[in-house]
Design a protein around this motif. Sequence first.
Motif, mmCIF file in Angstrom:
data_model
loop_
_atom_site.group_PDB
_atom_site.id
_atom_site.type_symbol
_atom_site.label_atom_id
_atom_site.label_comp_id
_atom_site.label_asym_id
_atom_site.label_seq_id
_atom_site.Cartn_x
_atom_site.Cartn_y
_atom_site.Cartn_z
ATOM 1 N N UNK A 93 11.931 24.861 -77.297
ATOM 2 C CA UNK A 93 12.062 24.772 -78.757
ATOM 3 C C UNK A 93 10.821 24.119 -79.364
ATOM 4 N N UNK A 94 10.347 23.078 -78.716
ATOM 5 C CA UNK A 94 9.149 22.386 -79.189
ATOM 6 C C UNK A 94 7.964 23.353 -79.246
ATOM 7 N N UNK A 95 7.763 24.107 -78.158
ATOM 8 C CA UNK A 95 6.637 25.041 -78.106
ATOM 9 C C UNK A 95 6.758 26.124 -79.176
ATOM 10 N N UNK A 96 7.979 26.470 -79.544
ATOM 11 C CA UNK A 96 8.204 27.479 -80.564
ATOM 12 C C UNK A 96 7.963 26.928 -81.965
ATOM 13 N N UNK A 97 8.358 25.677 -82.196
ATOM 14 C CA UNK A 97 8.318 25.095 -83.540
ATOM 15 C C UNK A 97 7.020 24.345 -83.855
ATOM 16 N N UNK A 98 6.288 23.941 -82.827
ATOM 17 C CA UNK A 98 5.064 23.152 -83.036
ATOM 18 C C UNK A 98 3.883 23.933 -82.483
ATOM 19 N N UNK A 99 3.092 24.571 -83.332
ATOM 20 C CA UNK A 99 1.957 25.372 -82.856
ATOM 21 C C UNK A 99 0.816 24.498 -82.348
ATOM 22 N N UNK A 100 -0.034 25.090 -81.541
ATOM 23 C CA UNK A 100 -1.244 24.409 -81.073
ATOM 24 C C UNK A 100 -2.172 24.188 -82.268
ATOM 25 N N UNK A 101 -2.700 22.975 -82.369
ATOM 26 C CA UNK A 101 -3.639 22.661 -83.451
ATOM 27 C C UNK A 101 -4.828 21.889 -82.891
ATOM 28 N N UNK A 102 -5.999 22.101 -83.468
ATOM 29 C CA UNK A 102 -7.117 21.193 -83.236
ATOM 30 C C UNK A 102 -7.232 20.274 -84.448
ATOM 31 N N UNK A 127 -2.562 10.215 -66.381
ATOM 32 C CA UNK A 127 -1.675 9.144 -66.840
ATOM 33 C C UNK A 127 -0.432 9.741 -67.507
ATOM 34 N N UNK A 128 0.600 9.923 -66.725
ATOM 35 C CA UNK A 128 1.820 10.574 -67.188
ATOM 36 C C UNK A 128 2.775 9.618 -67.874
ATOM 37 N N UNK A 129 2.520 8.318 -67.752
ATOM 38 C CA UNK A 129 3.444 7.304 -68.264
ATOM 39 C C UNK A 129 2.796 6.454 -69.346
ATOM 40 N N UNK A 130 1.948 7.072 -70.149
ATOM 41 C CA UNK A 130 1.176 6.320 -71.150
ATOM 42 C C UNK A 130 1.406 6.817 -72.569
ATOM 43 N N UNK A 131 2.623 7.274 -72.860
ATOM 44 C CA UNK A 131 2.933 7.697 -74.221
ATOM 45 C C UNK A 131 2.303 9.012 -74.621
ATOM 46 N N UNK A 132 1.957 9.843 -73.620
ATOM 47 C CA UNK A 132 1.336 11.135 -73.902
ATOM 48 C C UNK A 132 2.076 12.227 -73.131
ATOM 49 N N UNK A 133 2.420 13.292 -73.842
ATOM 50 C CA UNK A 133 3.050 14.462 -73.235
ATOM 51 C C UNK A 133 2.009 15.561 -73.155
ATOM 52 N N UNK A 134 1.856 16.130 -71.957
ATOM 53 C CA UNK A 134 0.780 17.090 -71.713
ATOM 54 C C UNK A 134 1.307 18.513 -71.641
ATOM 55 N N UNK A 135 0.487 19.418 -72.176
ATOM 56 C CA UNK A 135 0.689 20.850 -71.995
ATOM 57 C C UNK A 135 -0.647 21.451 -71.563
ATOM 58 N N UNK A 136 -0.561 22.614 -70.933
ATOM 59 C CA UNK A 136 -1.767 23.246 -70.389
ATOM 60 C C UNK A 136 -1.729 24.742 -70.656
ATOM 61 N N UNK A 193 2.128 28.343 -72.788
ATOM 62 C CA UNK A 193 1.941 26.899 -72.639
ATOM 63 C C UNK A 193 2.749 26.413 -71.438
ATOM 64 N N UNK A 194 2.105 25.641 -70.585
ATOM 65 C CA UNK A 194 2.717 25.174 -69.350
ATOM 66 C C UNK A 194 2.909 23.671 -69.380
ATOM 67 N N UNK A 205 -7.820 24.934 -67.098
ATOM 68 C CA UNK A 205 -6.841 24.814 -68.180
ATOM 69 C C UNK A 205 -7.439 24.107 -69.390
ATOM 70 N N UNK A 206 -7.018 24.530 -70.572
ATOM 71 C CA UNK A 206 -7.207 23.733 -71.784
ATOM 72 C C UNK A 206 -6.054 22.743 -71.837
ATOM 73 N N UNK A 207 -6.363 21.465 -72.037
ATOM 74 C CA UNK A 207 -5.324 20.438 -72.047
ATOM 75 C C UNK A 207 -4.906 20.124 -73.482
ATOM 76 N N UNK A 208 -3.604 20.158 -73.735
ATOM 77 C CA UNK A 208 -3.027 19.817 -75.031
ATOM 78 C C UNK A 208 -2.266 18.500 -74.885
#
Length: 499
Positions: free
Chosen positions: A60-69, A292-301, A314-315, A326-329
């Motif tokens: 749902x997140x990937x559908x509702x929140x587009x990639x942005x720079x 750093x997976x436990x630092x308040x950041x959620x990653x997508x690739x 988006x992975x 990969x491009x890191x989001x």
Amino acid sequence: MSIKAFSAKIFSKYIRHKIDYWSSHPEETQQRVFQELLSKAQNTKFGKDHQFSTIKTYEQFAEQVPIRDYEELKPYVDEMVAGKPDILWPGKPLYYAKTSGTTSGAKYIPLTKESMPTHIKAARNAILCYIEDTGKAEFVDGKMIFLQGSPELTEKNGVKLGRLSGIVAHFVPAYLQKNRMPSWETNCIDDWETKVATIVEETKQEDMSVISGIPSWVQMYFEQLQHNTGKKVGELFPNFDLFIYGGVNYEPYRAKFENLIGRKVDSIELYPASEGFFAFQDRQEDKGMLLQLDSGMFYEFVVAEEFYNDKPKRLTIGEVEIGVNYVMLISTNAGLWAYNLGDTIQFTSVKPYKIIVSGRIKHFISAFGEHVIGKEVEQAMQEASSKSSVRISEFTVAPQITPEGEELPYHEWFIEFENEPEDLANFARVLDEALQRQNSYYYDLIVGKVLQPLKITKVPQDGFQKYMKSIGKLGGQNKLPRLSNDRKIAQELEKIKIQ
């Protein structure tokens, strides 16, 4: 062993244990971070605009929140910078990290009360992991230098702003303050050449044990130290045994650094940015950096080759593979959402998840479909240099699409040599063959006579520094692109090339 060094050893084991726990539960850790971010931001303007309260799954997140720079997120940032609260994250930021923009001028990256500590903890943990890994802790008693931007801050609508490295200078822990160099006054000098000269005067008589900064600018410091004292850096600082760096790959600089120092020293690679502190090297024998997976950041690739598709796939962390570009989001507790950093990374390990930075999604050469990236030219340079006594100060690569006469197009390598190869033509051949091994598309173009082998253009001593100064980016956090898909940089370098 001092009390400080002994305490650092004990604390390093505790931190290592905590890191090992979350790194061994990657998907669980990222899911927890994901839920926390959505929960805390659902009542912000961004959260309401994207209906965070209705999001139950990542899909749902990937559908509702587009990639942005940054450019695409800028309307929200502008409201926030204007002083409005609860735009991207609850309340107002603690700071804005001001960085150089592209089409929009200056960029204002928010740092919040939740995100700021993660920058400090990651830098601390990188050093503690080194201590735990090597057993070396005596360096904590020596002097430490961090080549960084000015810590002087300005204010914009009640929020302080400055360069990230300058902001971080305000958070150096008390137990390091007596060891830290240069002085506050010197750190506040804006002109980089004046600043480095002053740092040399302040430090040349000190017991430096740790030196940190972007390699290209630390190199400038080392060269001035040697010029000023007539001594190798390692002779001047006999207890200097740890170099901490980030921003660019160290390998193209390693041979020159070891010559300037006079010996090999340990190094720790960091991956910090204004948007977050993403990874650090936690083991000396492993060049990959622990994500750093436990630092308040959620990653997508997103697979880099698919990034500019209409709806690229988006992975999440559990779906990535080793060796893919990969491009890191990132979505963060500073209020960045599905944010494209512009960096490309590759995983070197998935147990635990470790990465290398492979380049920038906009920094590549693909004038003929070859899609050569930063990692490939750096690896090729490393291979070619290791087969000779050649040492490189700096280099960048650009395509030459319309050479004179009947010549085939080629890649032009602008190289500032510290010591030149005896046979430049042979060095170019070895370099070209190394790049062909790195990139099969480039190999096919060479074999198919679409491209001719690369050509080298020599840049005079300090030529790259002169170029960076001419565009107002000498020193600090500024980095020279390793390669470009146009000739903007090349055209400037042509004006100062060696005839």
